[in-house]
Design a protein around this motif. Structure first.
Motif, PDB file in Angstrom:
ATOM      1  N   PRO A 131       0.808  -1.218   0.000  1.00  0.00           N
ATOM      2  CA  PRO A 131       0.000   0.000   0.000  1.00  0.00           C
ATOM      3  C   PRO A 131       0.840   1.266   0.000  1.00  0.00           C
ATOM      4  CG  PRO A 131      -1.009  -1.600   1.443  1.00  0.00           C
ATOM      5  CD  PRO A 131       0.310  -2.180   1.025  1.00  0.00           C
ATOM      6  N   GLY A 132       1.913   1.293   0.789  1.00  0.00           N
ATOM      7  CA  GLY A 132       2.773   2.471   0.819  1.00  0.00           C
ATOM      8  C   GLY A 132       3.432   2.722  -0.516  1.00  0.00           C
ATOM      9  N   GLU A 133       3.847   1.675  -1.194  1.00  0.00           N
ATOM     10  CA  GLU A 133       4.483   1.816  -2.500  1.00  0.00           C
ATOM     11  C   GLU A 133       3.497   2.332  -3.540  1.00  0.00           C
ATOM     12  OE1 GLU A 133       7.797  -1.773  -1.991  1.00  0.00           O
ATOM     13  OE2 GLU A 133       5.880  -2.165  -2.979  1.00  0.00           O
ATOM     14  N   ILE A 134       2.278   1.814  -3.499  1.00  0.00           N
ATOM     15  CA  ILE A 134       1.255   2.246  -4.453  1.00  0.00           C
ATOM     16  C   ILE A 134       0.959   3.733  -4.271  1.00  0.00           C
ATOM     17  CG2 ILE A 134      -1.166   1.991  -5.122  1.00  0.00           C
ATOM     18  CD1 ILE A 134      -0.885  -1.000  -4.221  1.00  0.00           C
ATOM     19  N   LEU A 135       0.729   4.139  -3.027  1.00  0.00           N
ATOM     20  CA  LEU A 135       0.399   5.531  -2.747  1.00  0.00           C
ATOM     21  C   LEU A 135       1.601   6.447  -3.026  1.00  0.00           C
ATOM     22  CD1 LEU A 135      -1.651   4.925   0.508  1.00  0.00           C
ATOM     23  CD2 LEU A 135      -2.566   5.615  -1.726  1.00  0.00           C
TER      24      LEU A 135
END
Length: 339
Positions: free
Chosen positions: A173-177
């Motif tokens: 999730p952190g990478e996507i955002l």
């Protein structure tokens, strides 16, 4: 100096920007009013800042292994970039996006629409990836999103840039955002957001907040510069007026877009622009390029109000006086009765 040091130093320089000011009033077909402003120009972008923002994308590329930004929704052109890792000299590895009807191998396509609220984006990403929403919320709340500019104040609303993304099942999730923030940083650099905001006497966050309001209130891109002008006219020239925007009130209450009730507009929310002067504390959604451009380059005009007189056809009209405004409200009422 490595990429992260360059980025850190530049973001430190950018941290000395101002903080947000005050609002006015509008009415759309759904009910609300607007105004205020100052102009700007474009000017030369400092080379180091441009390098730092490019570096931000590179840093995110390392972390956000396989998030593809396929196309910006309001953008001038597709963005041919897949963040797949780091190449020579610290540059992101870039590949061409898939052709029509194709999808990168194993990747999940996700469209983030202009104006979408962060809460809705997180739900959409959750559904697309099969990860719980709380994992995305945790990434936002625990600083798991990289590349946010200093003027964001750590908040992600307004900085999750709209576009067509393809996401690897292995991306966190952190990478996507973080990839979405990297796309915002590119758009901000293209628009010269920081420098243009300074020339307009505004902070970058204020400009982005105006852009999010413009995105929420406009029915067509052609109306955006005029709506921005209404906001600025009310902010700058009519301090006795408030913005009185249903869009900000409903955002602050966590309600869906629409018409605010009498109870809604008496709430103590900091986003209640019926009661509070000036801009709300921050963006009320994630605007696209056209709305950001409108906030930076509002149309010239004396308007203090706008009314979506024919919501079915998306017709919005503008007024410089209260009497003109009331005429537009009557026109809206007639269209509503005969529609």
């Amino acid at each position: 100096m490595n990429i992260e040091d360059l980025l850190r130093e530049t973001l430190s320089d950018m941290a000395h920007e101002e903080q947000p000011p005050p609002p006015d009033r509008f009415l759309r077909g759904s009910g609300s009013l607007h105004g205020s402003g100052s102009l700007h120009g474009s000017g030369n972008r400092p080379r180091r800042r441009g390098l730092a923002l490019t570096a931000a994308a590179a840093v995110v590329a390392v972390a956000a292994g396989s998030v593809l930004v396929g196309q910006s929704l309001s953008s001038r052109a597709p963005v041919p970039a897949t963040l797949t890792g780091q190449g020579a000299a610290g540059t992101p590895v870039v590949t061409e996006p898939p052709g029509p009807g194709e999808t990168g191998r194993g990747k999940v396509p996700v469209t983030v629409w202009e104006g979408a609220r962060l809460s809705d984006i997180l739900k959409r990403l959750s559904k697309a990836t099969g990860r719980p929403v709380r994992e995305f919320e945790r990434a936002v709340g625990k600083g798991g999103v990289r590349g946010l500019p200093a003027y964001a104040g750590g908040g992600l609303e307004g900085f999750a840039f709209p576009g067509v993304y393809e996401i690897s099942p292995t991306a966190s999730p952190g990478e996507i955002l973080s990839a979405m923030v990297a796309r915002f940083n590119r758009a901000a650099e293209d628009a010269d957001l920081v420098n243009a905001a300074g020339r307009a006497g505004r902070t970058p966050l204020e400009i982005l907040t105006v852009a999010s309001i413009v995105q929420a209130e406009a029915t067509t891109a052609a109306d955006m510069p005029k709506i921005a002008r209404v906001v600025y006219n009310r902010l700058d020239h009519r301090p006795e007026l408030r913005l009185e925007l249903d869009s900000t009130v409903l955002y602050g209450l966590g309600k869906r877009p629409g018409t605010a009730s009498v109870k809604d507009v008496t709430s103590r929310s900091p986003y209640n622009t019926y009661l509070r002067r000036g801009l709300p504390p921050g963006p009320i959604g994630n605007p696209g390029e056209a709305a950001i451009d409108a906030a930076l380059k509002p149309a010239a005009g004396p308007w203090l109000y706008f009314v979506t007189t024919d919501p079915e056809k998306g017709v919005t009209k503008f007024a410089a006086s209260e009497s003109e405004f009331l005429e537009l409200v009557e026109e809206y009422d007639r269209n509503r009765r005969t529609g």
